[in-house]
Scaffold this motif. Structure first.
Motif, short mmCIF file in Angstrom:
data_model
loop_
_atom_site.label_atom_id
_atom_site.label_comp_id
_atom_site.label_asym_id
_atom_site.label_seq_id
_atom_site.Cartn_x
_atom_site.Cartn_y
_atom_site.Cartn_z
N ARG A 332 0.74 -1.22 0.01
CA ARG A 332 0.05 -0.03 -0.10
C ARG A 332 0.74 1.29 -0.02
O ARG A 332 0.43 2.36 -0.31
CB ARG A 332 -0.90 0.11 1.21
N LYS A 333 2.25 0.99 0.36
CA LYS A 333 3.09 2.34 0.41
C LYS A 333 4.10 2.22 -0.50
O LYS A 333 4.87 0.96 -0.47
CB LYS A 333 3.50 2.64 1.77
N LEU A 334 4.39 2.92 -1.39
CA LEU A 334 5.32 3.14 -2.28
C LEU A 334 6.39 4.35 -2.45
O LEU A 334 5.94 5.36 -2.03
CB LEU A 334 4.73 2.95 -3.98
N ASP A 335 7.56 3.97 -2.71
CA ASP A 335 8.49 5.21 -2.97
C ASP A 335 8.84 5.24 -4.46
O ASP A 335 9.15 4.00 -5.07
CB ASP A 335 9.82 5.02 -2.43
N ALA A 336 8.80 6.42 -5.35
CA ALA A 336 8.72 6.18 -6.59
C ALA A 336 9.58 7.54 -7.07
O ALA A 336 9.35 8.46 -6.41
CB ALA A 336 7.32 5.89 -7.32
N ASP A 337 9.97 7.46 -8.33
CA ASP A 337 10.46 8.69 -9.18
C ASP A 337 9.01 8.79 -9.98
O ASP A 337 8.50 7.98 -10.68
CB ASP A 337 11.68 8.29 -9.94
N LEU A 338 8.97 10.32 -9.98
CA LEU A 338 7.64 10.68 -10.84
C LEU A 338 8.16 11.82 -11.95
O LEU A 338 9.19 12.58 -11.72
CB LEU A 338 6.64 11.39 -10.09
N CYS A 339 7.64 11.60 -13.21
CA CYS A 339 7.98 12.59 -14.10
C CYS A 339 6.54 13.30 -14.41
O CYS A 339 5.46 12.65 -14.80
CB CYS A 339 8.22 12.08 -15.48
N TRP A 340 6.53 14.43 -14.02
CA TRP A 340 5.09 15.36 -13.76
C TRP A 340 4.76 16.02 -15.42
O TRP A 340 5.65 16.56 -15.80
CB TRP A 340 5.23 16.17 -12.82
N PHE A 341 3.59 15.73 -15.63
CA PHE A 341 3.17 16.18 -17.06
C PHE A 341 2.10 17.45 -16.93
O PHE A 341 2.14 17.96 -18.18
CB PHE A 341 2.55 14.74 -17.91
N ASP A 342 1.44 17.32 -16.01
CA ASP A 342 0.42 18.32 -15.99
C ASP A 342 0.67 19.84 -15.70
O ASP A 342 1.77 20.08 -15.20
CB ASP A 342 -0.71 17.78 -15.01
N GLU A 343 -0.24 20.59 -16.21
CA GLU A 343 0.03 22.06 -16.21
C GLU A 343 -0.32 22.49 -14.80
O GLU A 343 0.33 23.18 -13.86
CB GLU A 343 -0.76 22.91 -17.19
N GLU A 344 -1.27 21.58 -14.08
CA GLU A 344 -1.66 21.83 -12.67
C GLU A 344 -0.49 21.19 -11.62
O GLU A 344 -0.39 19.97 -11.84
CB GLU A 344 -2.96 21.13 -12.50
N PRO A 345 0.11 21.90 -10.90
CA PRO A 345 0.94 21.15 -10.22
C PRO A 345 0.42 20.20 -9.30
O PRO A 345 -0.66 19.97 -8.71
CB PRO A 345 1.67 22.23 -9.40
N LEU A 346 1.28 18.95 -8.87
CA LEU A 346 1.03 18.10 -7.69
C LEU A 346 0.47 18.69 -6.55
O LEU A 346 1.06 19.69 -6.06
CB LEU A 346 2.24 17.33 -7.76
N SER A 347 -0.47 18.19 -6.24
CA SER A 347 -0.92 18.68 -4.61
C SER A 347 -1.23 17.34 -3.78
O SER A 347 -1.73 16.36 -3.84
CB SER A 347 -2.35 19.35 -4.88
N MET A 348 -0.56 17.48 -2.55
CA MET A 348 -0.81 16.52 -1.64
C MET A 348 -1.97 16.24 -0.96
O MET A 348 -2.31 15.40 -0.27
CB MET A 348 0.54 16.56 -0.56
N GLN A 349 -2.85 17.34 -1.11
CA GLN A 349 -4.21 17.44 -0.59
C GLN A 349 -5.26 16.53 -1.47
O GLN A 349 -6.30 16.49 -1.11
CB GLN A 349 -4.57 18.82 -0.20
N ARG A 350 -4.63 16.30 -2.72
CA ARG A 350 -5.65 15.77 -3.65
C ARG A 350 -5.51 14.12 -3.70
O ARG A 350 -4.48 13.82 -3.56
CB ARG A 350 -5.52 16.27 -5.04
N LYS A 351 -6.53 13.63 -4.21
CA LYS A 351 -6.46 11.81 -4.40
C LYS A 351 -6.44 11.91 -5.98
O LYS A 351 -6.98 12.68 -6.50
CB LYS A 351 -7.74 11.41 -3.94
N TYR A 352 -5.47 11.00 -6.34
CA TYR A 352 -5.39 10.80 -7.82
C TYR A 352 -5.55 9.04 -7.85
O TYR A 352 -5.49 8.47 -7.01
CB TYR A 352 -3.85 10.91 -8.16
N LEU A 353 -5.86 9.05 -9.28
CA LEU A 353 -6.07 7.39 -9.50
C LEU A 353 -4.64 6.90 -10.02
O LEU A 353 -3.91 7.63 -10.87
CB LEU A 353 -7.07 7.37 -10.61
N LEU A 354 -4.00 5.78 -9.40
CA LEU A 354 -2.92 5.26 -9.88
C LEU A 354 -3.30 3.72 -10.70
O LEU A 354 -4.01 3.02 -10.27
CB LEU A 354 -2.08 4.67 -8.64
N LYS A 355 -2.98 4.05 -11.87
CA LYS A 355 -3.12 2.87 -12.75
C LYS A 355 -1.89 2.01 -13.15
O LYS A 355 -0.86 2.81 -13.74
CB LYS A 355 -3.64 3.31 -13.81
#
Length: 437
Positions: A332-355
């Protein structure tokens, strides 16, 4: 050794071209295809009459061989990934011509995800030198970092447009030394350098008489000789669909459809169904054939098949079949490298769908541990967000456990994408580096 045996030993090489806008990626691929006689005569005729070509008279604009979209031809930039196939007597090639513009970095990641090697192009006329220090473009550094994250085996740095700097050995050496420093920082293992002029054809397929100081091989010979390691991974078969016939019929069929992401599976094999951790036996493998389907004895990585099990086991979409003794622990807990694509910055307050494979679960980014600065080549640990085209190390917490592996050991099950639940945009691509307690 015969030519046939050489071809069998070398196999297929998948490679990408990467770099900044106007570094000449499309022209280089066009030159490779043209000089290796991989372009049909009707294609050449159509290119000579193309309305968007940027050459004079009947001279062919080689970049149009890969820039297939009308918008690409009008704007003179690559937008989407263009795949081209060609072969020589020594090897077959699959080329992904990827965009250089920062806005389309996500497409470059897509093209690189299945590649064995990368050609990083550099335009020497755009590389600056200040106080004796040669400074590479930010996009060159970003693409090199992505190549490292995705684990590509080889990097060829093609310093292009040598005709515009009078085939200067000194300038080539300066840029090569700057990239050697970048490669050492990123820990790129196998890096090779070649000076080329895609427009004039120097050192692309044939050695250039205008650069006698270069003692190495032309680009095509380098590509032909690159060794490719095909890692032997254990079985991973994510279930995409459960095929069930009418239970009232005598031939009550229950099959599990999906793609063998890694390893192989045979009739009679014992497999483990995760996350339930139940063992079962493969009773039948059904594969598509011309005109329908047929039962086969084995299935290999990359094949889409249907598996039928001897036991009546509860299996649904998102479950994964693995080999006994090599079952990863659902996490349930992962450490990962991300390449961020979206114009909207990452928010730790939001839920995302992980596929990830056939799994889709809710996820939160619980921490941004580091962000890679492509200008300074440093890792900033004081940032709590990722902006468009940033590369960062993060921790994620998932709504429920997924069957996954570390990307370096099992790329097929160690990769994922993040999707914005509200907009349905793919906001990031990720590579799992570790599992947290």
């Amino acid at each position: 050794m015969s030519i046939q045996n050489q071809t069998e030993d070398l196999g297929v090489l998948r490679f990408i071209t990467a770099g900044s806008v106007d570094d000449g990626k499309s022209t280089l691929i066009g030159r490779l295809l043209y000089d290796s006689k991989a372009v049909l005569s009707d294609q050449l005729s159509a290119l000579s009459r193309a309305k968007n070509k940027r050459t004079l008279g009947d001279e062919i604009d080689l970049s149009l061989l890969t820039d297939g979209l009308e918008a690409e031809r009008e704007q003179g930039i690559t937008i989407d990934v263009a795949y081209r196939y060609f072969q020589t007597v020594r090897r077959k090639f699959i080329i992904a011509d990827t965009p250089g513009h920062e806005q389309y970095t996500r497409n470059m990641v897509t093209g690189a995800s299945t590649a064995d090697a990368a050609i990083i192009l550099i335009d020497p006329t755009r590389v600056t030198t200040v106080d004796g220090k040669t400074e590479l473009l930010a996009q060159t550094k970003r693409h090199s970092a992505i190549v490292k994250l995705l684990g590509l085996q080889h990097v060829i740095v093609a310093i292009n447009k040598m005709d515009l700097i009078d085939y200067s050995e000194q300038r080539f050496d300066e840029i090569r030394d700057a990239y050697v420093e970048l490669a050492a920082h990123l820990k790129l293992a196998d890096v090779r350098f070649v000076p080329v002029s895609a427009l004039k054809g120097d050192n692309v397929v044939q050695a250039s008489e205008r650069m006698p100081w270069y003692a190495g091989e032309p680009l095509l010979q380098l590509l032909e000789a690159l060794p490719v390691r095909r890692a032997q991974h254990a079985l991973r078969f994510p279930v995409q669909w459960v095929a069930r016939q009418d239970g009232h019929q005598a031939d009550d069929f229950r099959g599990y459809m999906g793609r063998v992401e890694s390893g192989e599976v045979s009739v009679g094999d014992t497999i483990v169904v995760l996350p339930a951790n139940r063992e079962a036996t493969v009773a039948e493998i059904v594969a598509p054939v011309t005109g329908g389907t047929a039962s086969v004895d084995r299935a290999f990585a990359g094949q889409c098949v249907t598996l039928r099990l001897s036991e009546d086991v509860d299996v649904s979409r998102g479950d994964t079949f693995v080999a006994p003794g090599d079952a990863p622990q659902p996490a349930r807990k992962l450490d990962a490298d991300l390449c961020w694509f979206d114009e909207e910055p990452l928010s730790m307050q939001r839920k995302y769908l992980l596929k990830q494979t056939s799994n889709t679960v809710f996820a939160r980014v619980s921490a941004v541990r580091e962000v890679f600065d492509v200008k300074t080549l440093l890792q900033a640990s004081d940032r709590q967000s990722l902006s468009m085209n940033d590369i960062g190390a993060v921790s994620l917490t998932l709504q429920k456990p997924v069957v996954a592996d570390v990307y370096e050991t099992q790329p097929a099950t160690g990769a994922f994408v993040l999707i914005d639940e509200a907009t349905n945009h793919t906001v990031a691509a990720g590579m799992i580096r570790a599992f947290s307690a």
